[in-house]
Motif scaffolding. Structure first.
Motif, PDB file in Angstrom:
ATOM      1  N   VAL A   4       5.392  17.352   8.691  1.00  0.00           N
ATOM      2  CA  VAL A   4       4.215  17.270   9.559  1.00  0.00           C
ATOM      3  C   VAL A   4       2.958  17.638   8.781  1.00  0.00           C
ATOM      4  O   VAL A   4       1.919  16.973   8.878  1.00  0.00           O
ATOM      5  N   VAL A   5       3.050  18.700   7.991  1.00  0.00           N
ATOM      6  CA  VAL A   5       1.914  19.081   7.128  1.00  0.00           C
ATOM      7  C   VAL A   5       1.577  17.934   6.175  1.00  0.00           C
ATOM      8  O   VAL A   5       0.400  17.596   5.961  1.00  0.00           O
ATOM      9  N   ALA A   6       2.596  17.316   5.589  1.00  0.00           N
ATOM     10  CA  ALA A   6       2.367  16.216   4.653  1.00  0.00           C
ATOM     11  C   ALA A   6       1.727  15.018   5.352  1.00  0.00           C
ATOM     12  O   ALA A   6       0.830  14.372   4.791  1.00  0.00           O
ATOM     13  N   LEU A   7       2.172  14.713   6.555  1.00  0.00           N
ATOM     14  CA  LEU A   7       1.597  13.574   7.289  1.00  0.00           C
ATOM     15  C   LEU A   7       0.126  13.810   7.621  1.00  0.00           C
ATOM     16  O   LEU A   7      -0.701  12.889   7.522  1.00  0.00           O
ATOM     17  N   LEU A   8      -0.212  15.017   8.003  1.00  0.00           N
ATOM     18  CA  LEU A   8      -1.615  15.332   8.285  1.00  0.00           C
ATOM     19  C   LEU A   8      -2.454  15.229   7.016  1.00  0.00           C
ATOM     20  O   LEU A   8      -3.600  14.748   7.046  1.00  0.00           O
ATOM     21  N   THR A   9      -1.897  15.670   5.897  1.00  0.00           N
ATOM     22  CA  THR A   9      -2.610  15.583   4.624  1.00  0.00           C
ATOM     23  C   THR A   9      -2.812  14.134   4.214  1.00  0.00           C
ATOM     24  O   THR A   9      -3.871  13.762   3.688  1.00  0.00           O
ATOM     25  N   LEU A  10      -1.807  13.313   4.447  1.00  0.00           N
ATOM     26  CA  LEU A  10      -1.861  11.915   4.031  1.00  0.00           C
ATOM     27  C   LEU A  10      -3.030  11.173   4.672  1.00  0.00           C
ATOM     28  O   LEU A  10      -3.559  10.222   4.085  1.00  0.00           O
ATOM     29  N   ARG A  11      -3.449  11.605   5.844  1.00  0.00           N
ATOM     30  CA  ARG A  11      -4.580  10.958   6.517  1.00  0.00           C
ATOM     31  C   ARG A  11      -5.878  11.104   5.725  1.00  0.00           C
ATOM     32  O   ARG A  11      -6.813  10.322   5.913  1.00  0.00           O
ATOM     33  N   GLN A  64       9.997   9.653  -2.295  1.00  0.00           N
ATOM     34  CA  GLN A  64      10.023  10.067  -3.692  1.00  0.00           C
ATOM     35  C   GLN A  64       9.399   9.029  -4.617  1.00  0.00           C
ATOM     36  O   GLN A  64       8.640   9.366  -5.525  1.00  0.00           O
ATOM     37  N   SER A  65       9.703   7.761  -4.404  1.00  0.00           N
ATOM     38  CA  SER A  65       9.240   6.741  -5.343  1.00  0.00           C
ATOM     39  C   SER A  65       7.743   6.485  -5.233  1.00  0.00           C
ATOM     40  O   SER A  65       7.092   6.170  -6.233  1.00  0.00           O
ATOM     41  N   VAL A  66       7.180   6.628  -4.040  1.00  0.00           N
ATOM     42  CA  VAL A  66       5.777   6.246  -3.841  1.00  0.00           C
ATOM     43  C   VAL A  66       4.827   7.424  -4.030  1.00  0.00           C
ATOM     44  O   VAL A  66       3.671   7.232  -4.413  1.00  0.00           O
ATOM     45  N   THR A  67       5.286   8.649  -3.785  1.00  0.00           N
ATOM     46  CA  THR A  67       4.371   9.779  -3.941  1.00  0.00           C
ATOM     47  C   THR A  67       4.024  10.047  -5.406  1.00  0.00           C
ATOM     48  O   THR A  67       2.885  10.416  -5.708  1.00  0.00           O
ATOM     49  N   GLY A 105       0.810  -1.204   0.000  1.00  0.00           N
ATOM     50  CA  GLY A 105       0.000   0.000   0.000  1.00  0.00           C
ATOM     51  C   GLY A 105       0.848   1.261   0.000  1.00  0.00           C
ATOM     52  O   GLY A 105       1.927   1.302   0.584  1.00  0.00           O
ATOM     53  N   ARG A 106       0.356   2.305  -0.680  1.00  0.00           N
ATOM     54  CA  ARG A 106       1.100   3.559  -0.791  1.00  0.00           C
ATOM     55  C   ARG A 106       1.195   4.285   0.554  1.00  0.00           C
ATOM     56  O   ARG A 106       2.257   4.752   0.963  1.00  0.00           O
ATOM     57  N   LYS A 107       0.061   4.416   1.242  1.00  0.00           N
ATOM     58  CA  LYS A 107       0.017   5.265   2.433  1.00  0.00           C
ATOM     59  C   LYS A 107       0.947   4.767   3.524  1.00  0.00           C
ATOM     60  O   LYS A 107       1.591   5.565   4.214  1.00  0.00           O
ATOM     61  N   ARG A 108       1.047   3.490   3.689  1.00  0.00           N
ATOM     62  CA  ARG A 108       1.888   2.931   4.751  1.00  0.00           C
ATOM     63  C   ARG A 108       3.354   3.315   4.537  1.00  0.00           C
ATOM     64  O   ARG A 108       4.051   3.737   5.469  1.00  0.00           O
ATOM     65  N   LEU A 109       3.814   3.175   3.304  1.00  0.00           N
ATOM     66  CA  LEU A 109       5.217   3.490   3.026  1.00  0.00           C
ATOM     67  C   LEU A 109       5.484   4.992   3.065  1.00  0.00           C
ATOM     68  O   LEU A 109       6.518   5.435   3.585  1.00  0.00           O
ATOM     69  N   ILE A 110       4.565   5.790   2.509  1.00  0.00           N
ATOM     70  CA  ILE A 110       4.775   7.241   2.535  1.00  0.00           C
ATOM     71  C   ILE A 110       4.807   7.750   3.970  1.00  0.00           C
ATOM     72  O   ILE A 110       5.627   8.608   4.324  1.00  0.00           O
ATOM     73  N   THR A 111       3.936   7.224   4.809  1.00  0.00           N
ATOM     74  CA  THR A 111       3.925   7.615   6.223  1.00  0.00           C
ATOM     75  C   THR A 111       5.269   7.307   6.880  1.00  0.00           C
ATOM     76  O   THR A 111       5.831   8.137   7.602  1.00  0.00           O
ATOM     77  N   ALA A 112       5.799   6.126   6.615  1.00  0.00           N
ATOM     78  CA  ALA A 112       7.094   5.750   7.200  1.00  0.00           C
ATOM     79  C   ALA A 112       8.201   6.671   6.710  1.00  0.00           C
ATOM     80  O   ALA A 112       9.087   7.072   7.482  1.00  0.00           O
ATOM     81  N   GLY A 113       8.159   7.040   5.421  1.00  0.00           N
ATOM     82  CA  GLY A 113       9.196   7.907   4.884  1.00  0.00           C
ATOM     83  C   GLY A 113       9.161   9.307   5.483  1.00  0.00           C
ATOM     84  O   GLY A 113      10.193   9.840   5.908  1.00  0.00           O
ATOM     85  N   PHE A 114       7.990   9.919   5.535  1.00  0.00           N
ATOM     86  CA  PHE A 114       7.886  11.259   6.114  1.00  0.00           C
ATOM     87  C   PHE A 114       8.255  11.249   7.604  1.00  0.00           C
ATOM     88  O   PHE A 114       8.940  12.159   8.090  1.00  0.00           O
TER      89      PHE A 114
END
Length: 447
Positions: free
Chosen positions: A429-436, A368-371, A322-331
């Protein structure tokens, strides 16, 4: 949401055999060829941005002479940021062409325009020769480069999302940021070779021009690769069914305001991670901490190549997990690692600084790769190029264009060498809140 296949296109457009044949040709083109061509063009874009950043300390006095080297550096970085201001305009114009005419012709146009502007920097007269006309000319060339860049990386992401097989958009979509990393890595390596092979006097007199002029052979390679591609299957299917948008930007703001905002905020975080976490750190290590430029360039180049090698792996994992799981870990990795890494860099040991840079770079291939495939999955085919180009480029202004300048200014204003780290933390932090608020899209089909 429905997928578009060659067979379905042929059956739903019986009156347009040419369109069906074009779709079949696109399908035969192969996602691997598409991935390589997309990465080649994106590499040129980030090669230029990287070369300009790495050599900012060298070229600054040629265009902004004065007694204060910090002022010259800030002026050079301000011109660097000006190119980002043109990216949304380029995204609107080129995105509209991409959604109306096709992905392939616009991608050929962008790589030609960017490569020409990059080479032009290496031919510009300096302030010693033409006075105030020198910084004006530099600004004009940078604005042109920014205009074409506004449709490059987003066009690449659009094309790959539409060319990838079902269930593998993450893997093939990762080749857009592979081009980003390879371009930045090539810039660092060329800067390293140039500064190592030439004396300081030679570098200052004419050697700084060489890395910019080397963009010309890169453009030739990218043009050959892209000219062999067919347009994306999804776009050709939409075109054959007369389903392309007549006014893509109007449609984006009428029906897709949510994705525009989400991509913009995510792009601020991902771009800040790249430009502060990697590109600015070159200035930080050499100008603020006093480490040798030549060695730093080599290290940055090696880290960029290391990051590029990991990106397809991360993209493939996003197809499975899943995209969100990996992007969350990266940020989250950026937020946790950046300040400790900068503290280690400041201890005066270059080997420790290198180790800290490697650790700080670990979130980069994930983010970078998943976003990039995630951005493309938020918009439907008929407006994907326009919607992605506009929103991503707005986020790039803040996260990319302004972040090196803000980082340098914050250090000067606060006296704290850690200020850029806190800037990066705020962005993620802004990106993590948006990702939700973003829906998981790894297992769905393109709209």
């Amino acid at each position: 949401m429905t997928s578009v296949s060659t067979a379905s296109t042929a059956s739903t457009a019986p009156g347009d055999p040419g369109g069906a044949a074009a779709v079949a040709t696109a399908a035969r083109g192969g996602p691997r060829r598409a991935a390589l061509a997309a990465a080649a063009g994106t590499a040129i874009e980030y090669y230029e941005f990287g070369v300009y950043s790495y050599l900012a300390v060298v070229i600054g006095p040629h265009f902004f002479p004065g007694d204060d080297p910090t002022a010259a550096l800030l002026a050079t970085l301000a011109v660097f940021g000006s190119a980002f201001l043109m990216r949304p305009l380029g995204g609107i114009v080129l995105g509209r062409l991409g959604d109306r005419v096709g992905r392939k012709p616009v991608l050929i146009l962008t790589v030609t325009g960017m490569g020409g502007a990059t080479a032009a920097v290496g031919l510009l007269p300096t302030a010693d020769a033409v006075g105030v006309a020198a910084p004006v000319a530099l600004l004009m060339v940078r604005l042109a480069q920014g205009f074409f860049a506004g449709g490059e990386v987003t066009g690449s992401a659009t094309y790959l999302a539409e060319s990838a097989p079902a269930g593998r958009r993450g893997f093939f979509g990762a080749f857009t940021p592979v081009g980003v990393a390879l371009g930045g890595g090539a810039a660092a390596l060329v800067a390293g070779v140039t500064t190592t092979a030439l004396s300081e006097r030679q570098l200052d007199a004419w050697g700084w021009r060489i890395p910019f002029l080397l963009s010309l052979p890169l453009v030739a390679v990218a043009l050959i690769a892209r000219n062999r591609l067919a347009d994306s299957e999804s776009f050709l299917a939409a075109k054959s069914e007369r389903a392309t948008a007549k006014a893509p930007l109007t449609e984006v703001f009428t029906h897709h305001r949510g994705p525009v905002l989400k991509v913009t905020l995510l792009a601020i975080g991902s771009n800040c991670g790249y430009w502060v976490g990697l590109i600015f750190m070159n200035i930080y290590l050499t100008t603020d901490l006093g480490y040798p430029k030549e060695s730093t360039f080599w290290i940055m180049g090696g880290i960029s190549l290391f990051v590029a090698a990991l990106m397809p792996v991360c993209g493939a994992l996003s197809d499975r997990w899943g995209r969100k799981r990996l992007i969350t870990a990266g940020f989250a990795g950026y937020a946790v690692l950046v300040v400790p890494a900068m503290l280690v860099m400041g201890r005066g040991s270059f080997p420790l600084a290198v180790a800290a840079m490697v650790v700080l770079a670990l979130p980069m291939p994930v983010v970078q790769s998943v976003t990039y495939p995630t951005y493309a999955e938020m918009f439907p085919t008929r407006v994907r190029y326009t919607g992605l180009s506009f929103s991503f480029n707005i986020g790039t202004i803040v996260g990319g264009g302004l972040s090196p300048y803000l980082s340098t200014w914050l250090i000067s204003a606060t006296g704290s060498l850690l200020a850029p780290g806190f800037l990066l933390m705020a962005a993620v932090v802004v990106a993590l809140l948006t990702l939700r608020t973003v829906a998981e899209s790894s297992h769905g089909e393109l709209a």
